[in-house]
Design a protein around this motif. Structure first.
Motif, PDB file in Angstrom:
ATOM      1  N   UNK A  58      48.958  38.400  31.302  1.00 13.23           N
ATOM      2  CA  UNK A  58      49.924  38.936  32.261  1.00 13.23           C
ATOM      3  C   UNK A  58      49.694  40.415  32.562  1.00 13.23           C
ATOM      4  N   UNK A  59      48.455  40.737  32.884  1.00 10.12           N
ATOM      5  CA  UNK A  59      48.115  42.091  33.313  1.00 10.12           C
ATOM      6  C   UNK A  59      48.070  42.123  34.834  1.00 10.12           C
ATOM      7  N   UNK A  60      48.740  43.085  35.425  1.00 11.55           N
ATOM      8  CA  UNK A  60      48.675  43.291  36.870  1.00 11.55           C
ATOM      9  C   UNK A  60      47.840  44.539  37.134  1.00 11.55           C
ATOM     10  N   UNK A  61      46.769  44.396  37.898  1.00  9.79           N
ATOM     11  CA  UNK A  61      45.890  45.515  38.222  1.00  9.79           C
ATOM     12  C   UNK A  61      46.004  45.818  39.712  1.00  9.79           C
ATOM     13  N   UNK A  62      46.212  47.082  40.035  1.00 11.24           N
ATOM     14  CA  UNK A  62      46.250  47.551  41.414  1.00 11.24           C
ATOM     15  C   UNK A  62      45.101  48.543  41.576  1.00 11.24           C
ATOM     16  N   UNK A  63      44.229  48.307  42.546  1.00  9.97           N
ATOM     17  CA  UNK A  63      43.032  49.139  42.683  1.00  9.97           C
ATOM     18  C   UNK A  63      42.616  49.260  44.135  1.00  9.97           C
ATOM     19  N   UNK A  64      41.906  50.340  44.447  1.00 10.22           N
ATOM     20  CA  UNK A  64      41.283  50.507  45.760  1.00 10.22           C
ATOM     21  C   UNK A  64      39.811  50.136  45.731  1.00 10.22           C
ATOM     22  N   UNK A  65      39.332  49.626  44.585  1.00  5.15           N
ATOM     23  CA  UNK A  65      37.917  49.300  44.394  1.00  5.15           C
ATOM     24  C   UNK A  65      37.654  47.826  44.656  1.00  5.15           C
ATOM     25  N   UNK A  66      36.858  47.539  45.674  1.00  4.30           N
ATOM     26  CA  UNK A  66      36.485  46.153  45.950  1.00  4.30           C
ATOM     27  C   UNK A  66      35.647  45.598  44.800  1.00  4.30           C
ATOM     28  N   UNK A  67      34.743  46.409  44.266  1.00  5.80           N
ATOM     29  CA  UNK A  67      33.893  45.969  43.173  1.00  5.80           C
ATOM     30  C   UNK A  67      34.687  45.593  41.942  1.00  5.80           C
ATOM     31  N   UNK A  68      35.692  46.382  41.603  1.00  6.76           N
ATOM     32  CA  UNK A  68      36.523  46.082  40.438  1.00  6.76           C
ATOM     33  C   UNK A  68      37.362  44.833  40.694  1.00  6.76           C
ATOM     34  N   UNK A  69      37.921  44.712  41.899  1.00  7.63           N
ATOM     35  CA  UNK A  69      38.713  43.530  42.233  1.00  7.63           C
ATOM     36  C   UNK A  69      37.870  42.260  42.130  1.00  7.63           C
ATOM     37  N   UNK A  70      36.621  42.335  42.564  1.00  6.89           N
ATOM     38  CA  UNK A  70      35.736  41.175  42.463  1.00  6.89           C
ATOM     39  C   UNK A  70      35.473  40.805  41.004  1.00  6.89           C
ATOM     40  N   UNK A  71      35.321  41.802  40.156  1.00  7.91           N
ATOM     41  CA  UNK A  71      35.060  41.536  38.745  1.00  7.91           C
ATOM     42  C   UNK A  71      36.268  40.923  38.040  1.00  7.91           C
ATOM     43  N   UNK A  72      37.463  41.254  38.522  1.00  6.61           N
ATOM     44  CA  UNK A  72      38.685  40.758  37.891  1.00  6.61           C
ATOM     45  C   UNK A  72      39.248  39.509  38.556  1.00  6.61           C
ATOM     46  N   UNK A  73      38.735  39.199  39.726  1.00  4.10           N
ATOM     47  CA  UNK A  73      39.354  38.156  40.549  1.00  4.10           C
ATOM     48  C   UNK A  73      39.420  36.784  39.910  1.00  4.10           C
ATOM     49  N   UNK A  74      38.463  36.431  39.051  1.00  5.85           N
ATOM     50  CA  UNK A  74      38.439  35.102  38.456  1.00  5.85           C
ATOM     51  C   UNK A  74      39.117  35.041  37.095  1.00  5.85           C
ATOM     52  N   UNK A  75      39.665  36.160  36.632  1.00  6.86           N
ATOM     53  CA  UNK A  75      40.320  36.187  35.322  1.00  6.86           C
ATOM     54  C   UNK A  75      41.699  35.552  35.433  1.00  6.86           C
ATOM     55  N   UNK A  76      41.978  34.498  34.667  1.00 10.41           N
ATOM     56  CA  UNK A  76      43.238  33.760  34.827  1.00 10.41           C
ATOM     57  C   UNK A  76      44.483  34.561  34.488  1.00 10.41           C
ATOM     58  N   UNK A  77      44.383  35.514  33.553  1.00 11.61           N
ATOM     59  CA  UNK A  77      45.563  36.257  33.142  1.00 11.61           C
ATOM     60  C   UNK A  77      45.777  37.565  33.866  1.00 11.61           C
ATOM     61  N   UNK A  78      44.973  37.836  34.892  1.00  9.37           N
ATOM     62  CA  UNK A  78      45.049  39.119  35.591  1.00  9.37           C
ATOM     63  C   UNK A  78      45.444  38.893  37.049  1.00  9.37           C
ATOM     64  N   UNK A  79      46.512  39.549  37.470  1.00  8.58           N
ATOM     65  CA  UNK A  79      46.941  39.520  38.863  1.00  8.58           C
ATOM     66  C   UNK A  79      46.394  40.779  39.544  1.00  8.58           C
TER      67      UNK A  79
END
Length: 268
Positions: free
Chosen positions: A125-146
């Protein structure tokens, strides 16, 4: 004659990064001189340079390899992503231990934070807010990360967004923690070469209850065009043991706890 041992892909990449650093230091270098310096055939050096040119890390022209302008190299993601890997891994490992499950975390577009993605994926249940497309792509498939990607003016070289849309969105967010890095640090003062990225960093600091700065030794003792505060704006700094004692003492002199982690590599 025994067959020559074929290098691993990691070893080839290490040589190519060394070639890149040499070209950057000299601005322009003859290809045959590079082959001699690195002890490889001219054909191998052409392959190395073709690869680096394809990734837009340098320019290969007739008989020469040329570096990109300094500002581009300071800021573009393609140059930053493969630098100081061991230090970035160590800094991110230390930072993840400070993030509690259920937290909302702001993360800027610094490639220093990229290794944190796999560790965050292990938290619930981690919520990540970012302006980085690269970071969002790396986190996008993680089931516990919004993941919330802040959209605005997209910068292809940096694979991230800036502008009023980003800072406006941040003004409506209240996060538990902001995790960020810096392009340059001198005696505790922070610098960045581009003003639009400074605006995003300041908006993230204002939107977070606490903030954490991750900066490896290569960023210290330098300045850039825009100063935007000091390490005193953060609750803590994580760096590595190769950072100079003078820089660490300057930060502690501003009242900020500094953790210096061991990267497992010899000091430069």
């Amino acid at each position: 004659m025994p067959a020559r041992t074929r290098l691993s892909q990691a070893a080839v990449e290490e040589r190519r990064q060394s070639v890149l650093r040499y070209v950057v230091e000299h601005g322009e270098t003859r290809i045959d001189d590079l082959a001699e310096r690195f002890g490889v055939s001219l054909m191998t050096m052409h392959r190395d340079l073709d690869d680096l040119d394809k990734r837009h890390l340098l320019r290969k022209e007739r008989g020469r390899a040329l570096a990109f302008p300094a500002l581009t190299m300071e800021t573009a993601t393609r140059f930053r992503e493969n630098s100081s890997i061991a230090a970035k891994n160590a800094l991110c490992a230390a930072a993840v231990s400070r993030i509690k499950p259920g937290s909302t975390v702001l993360m800027d577009d610094s490639t220093t934070l990229f290794p944190m993605a796999s560790a965050l994926a292990q938290l619930d249940q981690i919520a990540v807010v970012t302006n980085s497309v690269g970071l969002a792509q790396r986190l996008g498939s993680a089931p516990g990360v919004d993941v919330t990607l802040l959209g605005g003016h997209y910068h292809g070289d940096f694979n991230s967004c800036t502008g009023p849309a980003v800072t406006r969105a941040l003004s409506h967010i209240r996060a538990d923690l902001a995790v960020m890095s810096a392009t340059a640090v001198l005696s505790g003062q922070l610098f960045h070469p581009l003003s639009e990225y400074v605006e995003v960093k300041l908006a993230m600091l204002a939107a977070a209850h606490q903030s954490l700065l991750l900066v490896d030794h290569s960023k210290f003792g330098k300045t850039a065009t825009h100063a935007y505060g000091t390490v005193a704006d953060f609750q803590a700094v994580i760096t590595d043991t190769s950072t100079s004692d003078a820089e660490i003492e300057a930060m502690r002199g501003l009242g900020v706890p500094v953790e210096a982690v061991d990267t497992g590599e010899p000091a430069p």
